[in-house]
Motif scaffolding. Structure first.
Motif, mmCIF file in Angstrom:
data_model
loop_
_atom_site.group_PDB
_atom_site.id
_atom_site.type_symbol
_atom_site.label_atom_id
_atom_site.label_comp_id
_atom_site.label_asym_id
_atom_site.label_seq_id
_atom_site.Cartn_x
_atom_site.Cartn_y
_atom_site.Cartn_z
ATOM 1 N N ASP A 206 0.854 -1.190 0.000
ATOM 2 C CA ASP A 206 0.000 0.000 0.000
ATOM 3 C C ASP A 206 0.887 1.236 0.000
ATOM 4 N N LYS A 207 0.427 2.277 -0.667
ATOM 5 C CA LYS A 207 1.225 3.492 -0.754
ATOM 6 C C LYS A 207 0.374 4.708 -0.423
ATOM 7 N N ARG A 208 1.074 5.778 -0.125
ATOM 8 C CA ARG A 208 0.378 7.040 0.096
ATOM 9 C C ARG A 208 -0.252 7.491 -1.222
ATOM 10 N N PRO A 209 -1.530 7.812 -1.193
ATOM 11 C CA PRO A 209 -2.170 8.262 -2.441
ATOM 12 C C PRO A 209 -1.750 9.679 -2.790
ATOM 13 N N GLU A 210 -1.889 10.005 -4.067
ATOM 14 C CA GLU A 210 -1.659 11.378 -4.496
ATOM 15 C C GLU A 210 -2.856 12.217 -4.065
ATOM 16 N N ILE A 211 -2.597 13.326 -3.396
ATOM 17 C CA ILE A 211 -3.671 14.161 -2.856
ATOM 18 C C ILE A 211 -3.580 15.561 -3.456
ATOM 19 N N GLU A 212 -4.673 16.002 -4.076
ATOM 20 C CA GLU A 212 -4.734 17.353 -4.612
ATOM 21 C C GLU A 212 -5.342 18.263 -3.547
ATOM 22 N N LEU A 213 -4.548 19.203 -3.088
ATOM 23 C CA LEU A 213 -5.000 20.114 -2.039
ATOM 24 C C LEU A 213 -5.551 21.394 -2.662
ATOM 25 N N PRO A 214 -6.771 21.784 -2.305
ATOM 26 C CA PRO A 214 -7.333 23.032 -2.815
ATOM 27 C C PRO A 214 -6.836 24.224 -2.004
ATOM 28 N N ASP A 215 -7.297 25.395 -2.381
ATOM 29 C CA ASP A 215 -7.017 26.605 -1.613
ATOM 30 C C ASP A 215 -7.984 26.641 -0.430
ATOM 31 N N PHE A 216 -7.441 26.722 0.779
ATOM 32 C CA PHE A 216 -8.291 26.703 1.974
ATOM 33 C C PHE A 216 -8.636 28.111 2.477
ATOM 34 N N SER A 217 -8.112 29.134 1.827
ATOM 35 C CA SER A 217 -8.275 30.491 2.364
ATOM 36 C C SER A 217 -9.719 30.977 2.329
ATOM 37 N N ASP A 218 -10.590 30.295 1.568
ATOM 38 C CA ASP A 218 -11.986 30.726 1.505
ATOM 39 C C ASP A 218 -12.835 30.134 2.630
ATOM 40 N N ILE A 219 -12.231 29.342 3.490
ATOM 41 C CA ILE A 219 -12.979 28.748 4.605
ATOM 42 C C ILE A 219 -13.300 29.819 5.645
ATOM 43 N N GLU A 220 -14.534 29.835 6.109
ATOM 44 C CA GLU A 220 -14.964 30.771 7.150
ATOM 45 C C GLU A 220 -15.449 29.980 8.356
ATOM 46 N N LEU A 221 -14.937 30.332 9.513
ATOM 47 C CA LEU A 221 -15.273 29.630 10.747
ATOM 48 C C LEU A 221 -15.988 30.553 11.709
ATOM 49 N N THR A 222 -16.928 29.996 12.461
ATOM 50 C CA THR A 222 -17.668 30.772 13.460
ATOM 51 C C THR A 222 -17.585 30.063 14.807
ATOM 52 N N VAL A 223 -17.151 30.791 15.827
ATOM 53 C CA VAL A 223 -17.022 30.223 17.169
ATOM 54 C C VAL A 223 -17.839 31.050 18.155
ATOM 55 N N ASP A 224 -18.046 30.502 19.328
ATOM 56 C CA ASP A 224 -18.792 31.223 20.362
ATOM 57 C C ASP A 224 -18.004 32.433 20.842
ATOM 58 N N GLU A 225 -18.735 33.396 21.368
ATOM 59 C CA GLU A 225 -18.075 34.547 21.964
ATOM 60 C C GLU A 225 -17.290 34.122 23.197
ATOM 61 N N ALA A 226 -16.207 34.843 23.457
ATOM 62 C CA ALA A 226 -15.367 34.544 24.629
ATOM 63 C C ALA A 226 -15.900 35.292 25.842
ATOM 64 N N LYS A 227 -17.096 34.901 26.260
ATOM 65 C CA LYS A 227 -17.714 35.548 27.419
ATOM 66 C C LYS A 227 -17.353 34.798 28.696
ATOM 67 N N VAL A 228 -17.136 35.542 29.749
ATOM 68 C CA VAL A 228 -16.879 34.943 31.057
ATOM 69 C C VAL A 228 -18.065 35.261 31.957
ATOM 70 N N GLU A 229 -18.865 34.261 32.223
ATOM 71 C CA GLU A 229 -20.034 34.447 33.088
ATOM 72 C C GLU A 229 -19.609 34.421 34.550
ATOM 73 N N ASP A 230 -20.385 35.117 35.368
ATOM 74 C CA ASP A 230 -20.094 35.138 36.806
ATOM 75 C C ASP A 230 -20.091 33.726 37.381
ATOM 76 N N GLU A 231 -20.973 32.869 36.812
ATOM 77 C CA GLU A 231 -21.065 31.505 37.327
ATOM 78 C C GLU A 231 -19.757 30.738 37.125
ATOM 79 N N ALA A 232 -19.071 31.038 36.023
ATOM 80 C CA ALA A 232 -17.807 30.339 35.758
ATOM 81 C C ALA A 232 -16.743 30.718 36.777
ATOM 82 N N VAL A 233 -16.696 32.011 37.129
ATOM 83 C CA VAL A 233 -15.728 32.458 38.131
ATOM 84 C C VAL A 233 -16.078 31.879 39.499
ATOM 85 N N GLU A 234 -17.368 31.869 39.821
ATOM 86 C CA GLU A 234 -17.801 31.305 41.099
ATOM 87 C C GLU A 234 -17.466 29.822 41.194
ATOM 88 N N GLN A 235 -17.574 29.117 40.059
ATOM 89 C CA GLN A 235 -17.248 27.698 40.067
ATOM 90 C C GLN A 235 -15.764 27.488 40.323
#
Length: 444
Positions: free
Chosen positions: A113-142
């Motif tokens: 078995d051999k490593r297959p040939e892989i055609e890599l596209p341009d990834f710069s058009d990827i858009e990611l969305t993550v949660d806001e970096a909020k710190v709730e009072d409950e997290a500090v209390e915990q």
């Protein structure tokens, strides 16, 4: 030496290798010399027996076998290099033709078995969305509650067990009347759910010296997954008393003089952790997006071998449903490795020695081993190159992450340079700082 390459599939090739006798002869001579050093022939000193006599003594087949076994890896490696094949796994050697007489070629075929040939596209058009970096009072209390718990004291109580109590228990499990395992005098936090399934529910409401039976699937061992009849006896019940939240506690548990300073520090650390969580979420989303964009032929024989080994280790070779689950995760894992390796090559990722050392130290902690012993063990097993490859894959993913758009759910652009490793376990650091703080105050 010459070789011919036949592509059987995008992930498997067959090489036919022909080695002229002149190229095999040094291996034959070495085999004869090695055999001659280990046999005794009357009239000859050890190591001075002529080749003709050695062949008569042990047979030409034995000489050829040793010569071929020693030479085959070299010629196979040359064929791989000549045909620019990057193997996955061990080859299957067939059609072995050894020279019956001097002058005949040595011929073999190798499928791998051999490593297959892989055609890599341009990834710069990827858009990611993550949660806001909020710190709730409950997290500090915990965090504050967790820190108080570290400095809490256990006090015996004369009442029924409640969630969060600490109990001393004797526990045993049996199947079909045969005892599988038993422990005595074990301390356990009720509600932690880190022992047998159903144990926490059984304990709540029990009192000291009370015994109760329940049924639970075993969590490990040869009988893992089988339902067992379990018996638990409570020998003591304790509750944890937490220290008061005041300046005195802050001085005990940290380097700070006031509770307000301690809270501010825990808040700052929670903010760092929230940003780190954004980075982790972005990384995980990016990997999924990359895998969706790239088609990779997967060598099924590699997957089948891995799945078989996994199921055999678990004793579940006949579990078709589990086989399908393991097969799916194995394919995804192999695809991930192949894609990240391809990205690392395209981006010309290099692994510095310090980066490898840091990765080995982190990995050793996960296994609870001394870093030096961990590194020595990996070196003895020939696993250091695999560790280097893993670091390269991580760097490859980070390289792509720097080129894509990352926003939070509020539409704010995220600077991933701020998403640094957070303060997981920082409560431990705060607590350990208490000794230093107390020492400084004593010196003062």
């Amino acid at each position: 030496m010459k070789s011919a390459l036949e592509t059987l599939s995008p992930t498997r090739v067959k090489m036919t290798v022909e080695v002229p006798f002149e190229e095999l002869k040094p291996s034959l001579d070495a085999a004869i010399k090695h055999i001659g050093e280990h046999i005794q022939v009357p009239g000859f000193r050890k190591g001075k027996v002529p080749a003709r006599i050695i062949e008569q003594r042990v047979g030409r087949a034995a000489v050829l076998e040793e010569a071929v076994n020693n030479a085959l890896p070299t010629f196979y490696g040359q064929a791989l290099e000549e045909n620019e094949v990057r193997p996955l796994g061990q080859p299957e050697i067939t059609d072995l033709q050894v020279p019956a007489t001097d002058g005949e070629d040595f011929v073999f075929t190798a499928e791998v078995d051999k490593r297959p040939e892989i055609e890599l596209p341009d990834f710069s058009d990827i858009e990611l969305t993550v949660d806001e970096a909020k710190v709730e009072d409950e997290a500090v209390e915990q965090r504050l509650t967790d820190l108080r718990a570290r400095f809490g004291t256990l006090k015996g109580v004369d009442r029924a067990v409640q969630d969060g109590d600490f109990v001393s228990i004797d526990l045993s499990a049996e199947i079909d009347g045969d005892e599988i395992d038993s422990v005595t005098g074990v301390s356990y936090e009720v509600g932690s759910k880190n022992m047998l399934e159903g144990l926490d529910e059984a304990l709540v409401g029990m009192t000291a010296d009370e015994t109760k039976n329940f049924t639970a699937p075993l969590a490990g061992g040869d009988q893992e997954g089988r339902d067992a009849s379990c018996t638990v006896t409570v020998t003591a019940v304790k509750e944890r008393e937490l220290p008061e939240l005041d300046d005195e506690f802050a001085q005990l548990a940290s380097e700070f003089d006031t509770l307000d300073e301690l809270k501010a520090d825990l808040t700052a650390k929670a903010e760092i952790d929230a940003k780190f969580a954004q980075g982790v979420a972005a990384r995980d989303q990016l990997l999924e997006a990359i895998l969706d964009k790239v088609e990779v032929p997967i060598p099924e024989s590699i997957v089948d071998a891995e799945v078989h080994s996994h199921l055999e280790g678990e004793g579940r070779l006949e579990d078709d449903e589990h086989r399908a689950e393991v097969g799916e995760s194995t394919r995804k894992g192999l695809k991930t490795q192949l894609v990240l390796d391809a990205i690392a090559e395209r981006e010309e990722v290099q692994v510095e020695q310090q980066e490898l050392i840091e990765f080995l130290v982190m990995s050793s902690q996960q296994y609870g081993m001394d870093p030096n012993q961990f590194a020595q063990s990996l070196d003895q097993e020939g696993q250091i190159p695999a560790m280097v490859a893993e670091v390269a894959r991580r760097k490859a993913l980070a390289t792509v992450l720097e080129k894509v758009s990352v926003k939070d759910t509020a539409g704010n652009v995220i600077d991933l340079n701020e998403a640094v490793p957070g303060t997981e376990g920082d409560e431990d650091e705060v607590a350990s700082d208490a000794d230093d703080a107390q020492a400084e105050k004593a010196d003062a």
